[in-house]
Motif scaffolding. Structure first.
Motif, PDB file in Angstrom:
ATOM      1  N   PRO A   1     -14.613  15.684 -10.696  1.00  0.00           N
ATOM      2  CA  PRO A   1     -16.052  15.908 -10.503  1.00  0.00           C
ATOM      3  C   PRO A   1     -16.377  17.394 -10.422  1.00  0.00           C
ATOM      4  CG  PRO A   1     -15.048  15.258  -8.436  1.00  0.00           C
ATOM      5  CD  PRO A   1     -13.978  15.135  -9.482  1.00  0.00           C
ATOM      6  N   THR A   2     -17.613  17.716 -10.697  1.00  0.00           N
ATOM      7  CA  THR A   2     -18.042  19.121 -10.685  1.00  0.00           C
ATOM      8  C   THR A   2     -18.542  19.566  -9.311  1.00  0.00           C
ATOM      9  OG1 THR A   2     -20.222  18.420 -11.465  1.00  0.00           O
ATOM     10  CG2 THR A   2     -18.622  19.138 -13.126  1.00  0.00           C
ATOM     11  N   GLU A   3     -18.522  18.667  -8.332  1.00  0.00           N
ATOM     12  CA  GLU A   3     -18.846  19.012  -6.953  1.00  0.00           C
ATOM     13  C   GLU A   3     -17.789  18.354  -6.061  1.00  0.00           C
ATOM     14  OE1 GLU A   3     -21.021  21.103  -5.876  1.00  0.00           O
ATOM     15  OE2 GLU A   3     -22.071  21.459  -7.771  1.00  0.00           O
ATOM     16  N   PRO A   4     -17.697  18.734  -4.787  1.00  0.00           N
ATOM     17  CA  PRO A   4     -16.708  18.097  -3.900  1.00  0.00           C
ATOM     18  C   PRO A   4     -16.854  16.577  -3.910  1.00  0.00           C
ATOM     19  CG  PRO A   4     -17.645  20.022  -2.832  1.00  0.00           C
ATOM     20  CD  PRO A   4     -18.433  19.822  -4.096  1.00  0.00           C
ATOM     21  N   TYR A   5     -15.729  15.899  -3.752  1.00  0.00           N
ATOM     22  CA  TYR A   5     -15.705  14.438  -3.892  1.00  0.00           C
ATOM     23  C   TYR A   5     -16.724  13.705  -3.011  1.00  0.00           C
ATOM     24  CZ  TYR A   5     -11.704  14.253  -7.017  1.00  0.00           C
ATOM     25  OH  TYR A   5     -10.886  14.363  -8.106  1.00  0.00           O
ATOM     26  N   PRO A   6     -16.905  14.072  -1.736  1.00  0.00           N
ATOM     27  CA  PRO A   6     -17.908  13.341  -0.951  1.00  0.00           C
ATOM     28  C   PRO A   6     -19.296  13.402  -1.593  1.00  0.00           C
ATOM     29  CG  PRO A   6     -16.502  14.619   0.502  1.00  0.00           C
ATOM     30  CD  PRO A   6     -16.157  15.043  -0.896  1.00  0.00           C
ATOM     31  N   ARG A   7     -19.686  14.586  -2.041  1.00  0.00           N
ATOM     32  CA  ARG A   7     -21.021  14.754  -2.594  1.00  0.00           C
ATOM     33  C   ARG A   7     -21.153  14.099  -3.972  1.00  0.00           C
ATOM     34  NH1 ARG A   7     -22.532  20.794  -3.258  1.00  0.00           N
ATOM     35  NH2 ARG A   7     -21.917  20.693  -1.043  1.00  0.00           N
ATOM     36  N   ALA A   8     -20.112  14.221  -4.788  1.00  0.00           N
ATOM     37  CA  ALA A   8     -20.201  13.744  -6.163  1.00  0.00           C
ATOM     38  C   ALA A   8     -19.903  12.262  -6.308  1.00  0.00           C
ATOM     39  CB  ALA A   8     -19.231  14.544  -7.044  1.00  0.00           C
ATOM     40  N   LEU A   9     -19.071  11.704  -5.426  1.00  0.00           N
ATOM     41  CA  LEU A   9     -18.597  10.345  -5.650  1.00  0.00           C
ATOM     42  C   LEU A   9     -18.775   9.430  -4.445  1.00  0.00           C
ATOM     43  CD1 LEU A   9     -17.163   8.378  -7.555  1.00  0.00           C
ATOM     44  CD2 LEU A   9     -14.975   9.230  -6.675  1.00  0.00           C
ATOM     45  N   TRP A  10     -18.163   9.774  -3.305  1.00  0.00           N
ATOM     46  CA  TRP A  10     -18.083   8.811  -2.210  1.00  0.00           C
ATOM     47  C   TRP A  10     -19.442   8.517  -1.578  1.00  0.00           C
ATOM     48  CZ3 TRP A  10     -14.038   6.723  -3.580  1.00  0.00           C
ATOM     49  CH2 TRP A  10     -12.881   7.419  -3.892  1.00  0.00           C
ATOM     50  N   GLU A  11     -20.247   9.529  -1.315  1.00  0.00           N
ATOM     51  CA  GLU A  11     -21.539   9.269  -0.683  1.00  0.00           C
ATOM     52  C   GLU A  11     -22.491   8.528  -1.615  1.00  0.00           C
ATOM     53  OE1 GLU A  11     -22.640  13.153   0.615  1.00  0.00           O
ATOM     54  OE2 GLU A  11     -21.094  13.226   2.183  1.00  0.00           O
ATOM     55  N   PRO A  12     -22.595   8.926  -2.908  1.00  0.00           N
ATOM     56  CA  PRO A  12     -23.435   8.125  -3.821  1.00  0.00           C
ATOM     57  C   PRO A  12     -22.938   6.687  -3.971  1.00  0.00           C
ATOM     58  CG  PRO A  12     -23.030  10.289  -4.759  1.00  0.00           C
ATOM     59  CD  PRO A  12     -22.133  10.169  -3.564  1.00  0.00           C
ATOM     60  N   LEU A  13     -21.614   6.500  -4.007  1.00  0.00           N
ATOM     61  CA  LEU A  13     -21.075   5.149  -4.131  1.00  0.00           C
ATOM     62  C   LEU A  13     -21.411   4.313  -2.893  1.00  0.00           C
ATOM     63  CD1 LEU A  13     -19.401   3.054  -5.626  1.00  0.00           C
ATOM     64  CD2 LEU A  13     -17.346   4.074  -4.632  1.00  0.00           C
ATOM     65  N   ALA A  14     -21.288   4.916  -1.719  1.00  0.00           N
ATOM     66  CA  ALA A  14     -21.644   4.195  -0.493  1.00  0.00           C
ATOM     67  C   ALA A  14     -23.124   3.811  -0.511  1.00  0.00           C
ATOM     68  CB  ALA A  14     -21.330   5.053   0.725  1.00  0.00           C
TER      69      ALA A  14
ATOM     70  N   CYS B   1     -18.505   0.777   6.777  1.00  0.00           N
ATOM     71  CA  CYS B   1     -18.174   1.119   8.164  1.00  0.00           C
ATOM     72  C   CYS B   1     -17.068   2.170   8.174  1.00  0.00           C
ATOM     73  CB  CYS B   1     -17.728  -0.126   8.927  1.00  0.00           C
ATOM     74  SG  CYS B   1     -18.904  -1.492   8.877  1.00  0.00           S
ATOM     75  N   THR B   2     -17.409   3.414   7.971  1.00  0.00           N
ATOM     76  CA  THR B   2     -16.396   4.468   8.029  1.00  0.00           C
ATOM     77  C   THR B   2     -16.083   4.781   9.486  1.00  0.00           C
ATOM     78  OG1 THR B   2     -18.126   6.152   7.935  1.00  0.00           O
ATOM     79  CG2 THR B   2     -17.134   5.470   5.841  1.00  0.00           C
ATOM     80  N   GLY B   3     -14.845   5.220   9.720  1.00  0.00           N
ATOM     81  CA  GLY B   3     -14.436   5.538  11.076  1.00  0.00           C
ATOM     82  C   GLY B   3     -14.218   4.317  11.947  1.00  0.00           C
ATOM     83  N   THR B   4     -14.144   3.134  11.332  1.00  0.00           N
ATOM     84  CA  THR B   4     -13.931   1.894  12.070  1.00  0.00           C
ATOM     85  C   THR B   4     -12.557   1.350  11.730  1.00  0.00           C
ATOM     86  OG1 THR B   4     -16.297   1.382  12.008  1.00  0.00           O
ATOM     87  CG2 THR B   4     -14.801  -0.443  12.481  1.00  0.00           C
ATOM     88  N   GLY B   5     -11.665   1.286  12.688  1.00  0.00           N
ATOM     89  CA  GLY B   5     -10.305   0.838  12.438  1.00  0.00           C
ATOM     90  C   GLY B   5     -10.189  -0.680  12.420  1.00  0.00           C
ATOM     91  N   ALA B   6      -9.498  -1.219  11.415  1.00  0.00           N
ATOM     92  CA  ALA B   6      -9.179  -2.647  11.372  1.00  0.00           C
ATOM     93  C   ALA B   6      -7.873  -2.854  12.135  1.00  0.00           C
ATOM     94  CB  ALA B   6      -9.048  -3.125   9.937  1.00  0.00           C
ATOM     95  N   GLU B   7      -7.907  -3.644  13.193  1.00  0.00           N
ATOM     96  CA  GLU B   7      -6.751  -3.775  14.082  1.00  0.00           C
ATOM     97  C   GLU B   7      -5.995  -5.090  13.897  1.00  0.00           C
ATOM     98  OE1 GLU B   7      -8.521  -3.204  17.890  1.00  0.00           O
ATOM     99  OE2 GLU B   7      -9.014  -1.094  17.524  1.00  0.00           O
ATOM    100  N   VAL B   8      -6.706  -6.175  13.638  1.00  0.00           N
ATOM    101  CA  VAL B   8      -6.088  -7.490  13.496  1.00  0.00           C
ATOM    102  C   VAL B   8      -6.882  -8.289  12.473  1.00  0.00           C
ATOM    103  CG1 VAL B   8      -5.495  -9.675  14.662  1.00  0.00           C
ATOM    104  CG2 VAL B   8      -5.286  -7.502  15.902  1.00  0.00           C
ATOM    105  N   VAL B   9      -6.181  -9.092  11.653  1.00  0.00           N
ATOM    106  CA  VAL B   9      -6.826 -10.074  10.787  1.00  0.00           C
ATOM    107  C   VAL B   9      -6.335 -11.437  11.229  1.00  0.00           C
ATOM    108  CG1 VAL B   9      -7.133 -10.922   8.439  1.00  0.00           C
ATOM    109  CG2 VAL B   9      -6.954  -8.460   8.860  1.00  0.00           C
ATOM    110  N   GLU B  10      -7.262 -12.340  11.549  1.00  0.00           N
ATOM    111  CA  GLU B  10      -6.878 -13.651  12.055  1.00  0.00           C
ATOM    112  C   GLU B  10      -7.680 -14.748  11.372  1.00  0.00           C
ATOM    113  OE1 GLU B  10      -7.673 -13.308  16.221  1.00  0.00           O
ATOM    114  OE2 GLU B  10      -9.821 -13.718  15.995  1.00  0.00           O
ATOM    115  N   PRO B  11      -7.195 -15.992  11.403  1.00  0.00           N
ATOM    116  CA  PRO B  11      -7.944 -17.100  10.787  1.00  0.00           C
ATOM    117  C   PRO B  11      -9.268 -17.326  11.503  1.00  0.00           C
ATOM    118  CG  PRO B  11      -5.658 -17.719  11.231  1.00  0.00           C
ATOM    119  CD  PRO B  11      -5.900 -16.427  11.939  1.00  0.00           C
ATOM    120  N   ALA B  12     -10.263 -17.780  10.731  1.00  0.00           N
ATOM    121  CA  ALA B  12     -11.562 -18.158  11.271  1.00  0.00           C
ATOM    122  C   ALA B  12     -11.904 -19.546  10.731  1.00  0.00           C
ATOM    123  CB  ALA B  12     -12.622 -17.126  10.869  1.00  0.00           C
ATOM    124  N   PRO B  13     -12.902 -20.221  11.277  1.00  0.00           N
ATOM    125  CA  PRO B  13     -13.238 -21.571  10.815  1.00  0.00           C
ATOM    126  C   PRO B  13     -13.532 -21.632   9.318  1.00  0.00           C
ATOM    127  CG  PRO B  13     -14.359 -21.076  12.877  1.00  0.00           C
ATOM    128  CD  PRO B  13     -13.732 -19.804  12.432  1.00  0.00           C
TER     129      PRO B  13
END
Length: 366
Positions: A93-106, A117-129
């Protein structure tokens, strides 16, 4: 100049034949039990050519050639030399990745109703109904019809260990054996004076200590170009891969600066306006004999997929390409289960492009 006719005569042609007909996934069956260093020694590649064509590839896997699986090295040779007429092309990209790609994609995803949900850690994956999955995070829980585990090797190991309901015993054991490559350093220097105008925007190096490549960022990135135009300096980025975990990090950064002066002598003695040194250790390690332990995109649970640069795809792809390709494969697998069409994937050929060379390899029994 590093690979002449005399060098070609000195090689071991029979040992080099696997380079001419790389097939996926057969290349792993043939060469995953051999190190990249041993394979190159058997082929008798000339020293300069080894530095130019192979050690750069090996280092780009963040690994020492003595530990890296020869299958990965040979696959890279196929992708960039004999398997593809396009060779190696960087698109940046012709600009830094956050500006050119990640923020527009979000923003695009959020318009479609997604939650990012950036900055949110996934700690466990478990079955649900009803066959759904519940992801426990530091901020609560999220339920979903399906989950894609797009994690680095360390993150995947930790999440699976904390989620006893994921997969079966064999799958979990393979995840537990995944390894992380040695740490790497990215140093960015804001220099008071410019590097030579003839310098390329990117240069891969070998034989300069720990320095693996040099980028002159104002050659393509708008932010760096504007700073360089305003100050008359240069923004230079240095990479060092597969650093000894016990090494003194301050000393490693200093040695990179010294090696830069060897590669681009005009930078010797030039002061830095600022420097940033980022250390990471989040890349997968592909040591000899490790292919069987790598997860595929599909898991024993049809509602759980895996994506990332550590995944087996059955396609000739390297790290960044594997991360993107496995993401498409994961989404395609889920979409097909819901009766929806996914994304068509294009790849370089999954075998050698030359029928004559393929026939030669078969005739030699290789």
């Amino acid at each position: 100049p590093s690979f002449g006719a005399r060098d070609l005569l000195g090689m071991a042609p029979r040992e080099a034949l696997p380079l001419l007909d790389v097939r996926v996934p057969e290349v792993y069956e043939r060469l995953d039990g051999v190190s990249a260093a041993d394979f190159l020694a058997r082929v008798r590649f000339p020293e300069d050519a080894r530095h130019l064509a192979f050690e750069v590839f090996s280092r780009s896997f963040f690994a020492d050639p003595a530990e890296l699986s020869a299958a990965e090295l040979v696959l890279m040779f196929h992708i960039y030399f004999l398997g593809s007429s396009e060779g190696l092309l960087f698109d940046v990209p012709t600009e830094p990745y956050p500006r050119a790609l990640w923020e527009p994609l979000a923003g695009y995803l959020e318009k479609l109703g997604a939650r990012v949900c950036t900055g949110t850690g996934a700690e466990v994956v478990e079955p649900a109904p009803e066959g759904r999955k519940r992801v426990l995070t530091g901020d609560g829980a999220i339920e979903a019809d399906a989950v894609v585990l797009a994690l680095d090797a360390g993150g995947l190991r930790r999440l699976v260990a904390a989620s006893p309901g994921l997969g079966d015993a064999r799958w979990r054991e393979g995840i537990g054996r995944l390894r992380t490559a040695p740490p790497f350093l990215v140093s960015r220097l804001w220099l008071r004076e410019p590097v030579g105008a003839e310098r390329p925007g990117f240069l891969g190096t070998s034989g300069f200590g720990g320095l693996d490549n040099v980028s002159v960022l104002e050659r393509w990135e708008g932010e760096a170009a504007r700073w360089a135009a305003r100050t008359g300096g240069s923004v230079v980025e240095l990479h060092a891969y597969a650093v000894d975990p016990a090494a003194d990090r301050t000393a490693v950064a200093a040695r990179l600066r010294e090696q830069l002066a060897r590669v681009y002598p005009e930078t010797a003695g030039v002061a830095s306006v600022d420097e940033r040194h980022e250390w990471r250790a989040d890349c997968p390690h592909f040591p000899v004999g490790s292919y069987a332990d790598r997860p595929a995109v599909r898991t024993p649970d049809p509602a759980v997929m895996v994506a990332g640069d550590l995944v087996r795809t059955g396609l000739p792809v390297a790290l960044m390409e594997r991360a993107a390709t496995s993401g498409f494969l994961a989404s395609n697998a889920l979409l097909s289960g819901w009766g929806l069409r996914g994304q068509t994937l294009w790849t370089v050929p999954v075998r050698g492009r030359s029928a004559v060379l393929r026939a030669l390899v078969r005739a030699a029994g290789r």
